[in-house]
Scaffold this active site. Structure first.
Site, PDB file in Angstrom:
ATOM      1  N   HIS A  15       0.833  -1.208   0.000  1.00  0.00           N
ATOM      2  CA  HIS A  15       0.000   0.000   0.000  1.00  0.00           C
ATOM      3  C   HIS A  15       0.870   1.261   0.000  1.00  0.00           C
ATOM      4  CE1 HIS A  15      -3.665   2.340   1.161  1.00  0.00           C
ATOM      5  NE2 HIS A  15      -2.736   3.153   1.672  1.00  0.00           N
ATOM      6  N   GLU A  16       1.813   1.313   0.937  1.00  0.00           N
ATOM      7  CA  GLU A  16       2.666   2.500   1.030  1.00  0.00           C
ATOM      8  C   GLU A  16       3.550   2.634  -0.198  1.00  0.00           C
ATOM      9  OE1 GLU A  16       1.911   4.741   3.035  1.00  0.00           O
ATOM     10  OE2 GLU A  16       0.600   3.498   4.255  1.00  0.00           O
TER      11      GLU A  16
ATOM     12  N   HIS B  56       3.267   6.640  -6.873  1.00  0.00           N
ATOM     13  CA  HIS B  56       2.494   7.808  -7.287  1.00  0.00           C
ATOM     14  C   HIS B  56       3.396   9.059  -7.224  1.00  0.00           C
ATOM     15  CE1 HIS B  56      -1.581  10.127  -6.638  1.00  0.00           C
ATOM     16  NE2 HIS B  56      -0.987  10.481  -7.746  1.00  0.00           N
TER      17      HIS B  56
ATOM     18  N   HIS C  37       1.715   4.435  -2.865  1.00  0.00           N
ATOM     19  CA  HIS C  37       1.814   5.900  -2.703  1.00  0.00           C
ATOM     20  C   HIS C  37       3.174   6.383  -3.205  1.00  0.00           C
ATOM     21  CE1 HIS C  37      -1.865   6.635  -0.521  1.00  0.00           C
ATOM     22  NE2 HIS C  37      -1.550   5.859   0.496  1.00  0.00           N
TER      23      HIS C  37
HETATM   24 ZN   LIG Z   1      -2.886   5.147   1.871  1.00  0.00          ZN
END
Ligand SMILES: [Zn+2]
Length: 255
Positions: free
Chosen positions: A170-171, A177, A174
């Site tokens: 998940h991290e 991104h 990011h």
């Molecule tokens: Zn998040």
């Protein structure tokens, strides 16, 4: 459009939740409860069912989720999806637990990625991603420096729970991104996007962890190096999507 998407998701989610309701109702009957399944019974029986049906041994599962292997898995997915390569670099960082990788694409520098994965007393809890320097082209070109901070238990070798591994992905979503940002102004760089979009890349990236090919390659046993046995892999994946009918109904109805 959005309404159509929500409606498309709603029907199968509701069907799944209704099917799950039947199973939970049966469990209640078996326990000698005669009433119907009520709203407040759901979570109690869903947890009971999780324990009974999946019978997952967390400790057994953990041996297959080595931190280094999960980092390698996250990098490998980014390589296959976006052509990124990661090379560990030795840099003087703010703590000896931190590690850094130079991120390149077609040989060109893209970003510097830092992982600060272990829990320690001075850290706040949870996991997050920040850009120490955000990508921009104006007034001068600057490549992003992105960090993932987590709170995994430190051991040798470091082993993660399935939830920890999902947090790592998940991290890292990011972080991608931020690292793949390609804008002129820093103000709109990376994760500086409207609120309802900011969790999309991270949530999408989580799903790469559940791809059987990824688990087969990277979820290897810490001592033997063997791949996760097929039945454990299937059980783990089933447990990961457990109670999705209820969860989907819950968030679609709040949209
Ligand atoms: Zn998040």
């Amino acid at each position: 459009n959005v309404l159509k998407l929500l409606k498309d998701v709603w029907q199968p989610a509701k069907a799944r939740a209704e099917q799950d309701a039947g199973v939970l109702q049966e469990m209640m009957r078996a326990e000698g409860v005669n009433g119907d399944l009520e709203k407040w019974d759901w979570r109690y029986y869903a947890e009971k069912r999780r324990a009974a049906e999946f019978d997952l041994d967390e400790a057994q599962l953990k041996s297959y989720f080595q931190l280094d292997q999960m980092i390698a898995a996250a990098f490998d997915c980014a390589n296959r999806l976006f052509g990124l390569s990661f090379e560990e670099v030795k840099l003087p960082l703010y703590h000896s637990d931190c590690r850094a990788w130079e991120v390149r694409r077609d040989g060109a520098h893209v970003a510097l990625f830092i992982g600060d994965y272990f829990a320690r007393g001075s850290k706040r809890s949870g996991a997050w991603c920040s850009a120490m320097r955000a990508q921009a082209k104006f007034p001068k070109a600057q490549a992003p420096i992105v960090i993932n901070v987590c709170n995994f238990a430190k051991s040798d070798p470091a082993l993660l729970s399935y939830d920890d591994a999902r947090t790592l992905f998940h991290e890292f979503g990011h972080a991608l991104h931020q690292m793949l940002s390609n804008v002129t102004y820093e103000m709109i760089s990376g994760t500086a996007v409207p609120r309802d979009f900011v969790e999309l890349p991270s949530q999408l990236y989580e799903h790469w962890l559940d791809v059987p090919e990824v688990l087969a390659k990277f979820a290897t046993h810490a001592e033997t190096g063997a791949a996760m046995p097929q039945d454990l892999l299937e059980k783990g994946l089933a447990a990961a999507t457990y109670d999705m009918g209820f969860q989907t109904v819950e968030y679609v109805s709040s949209a």
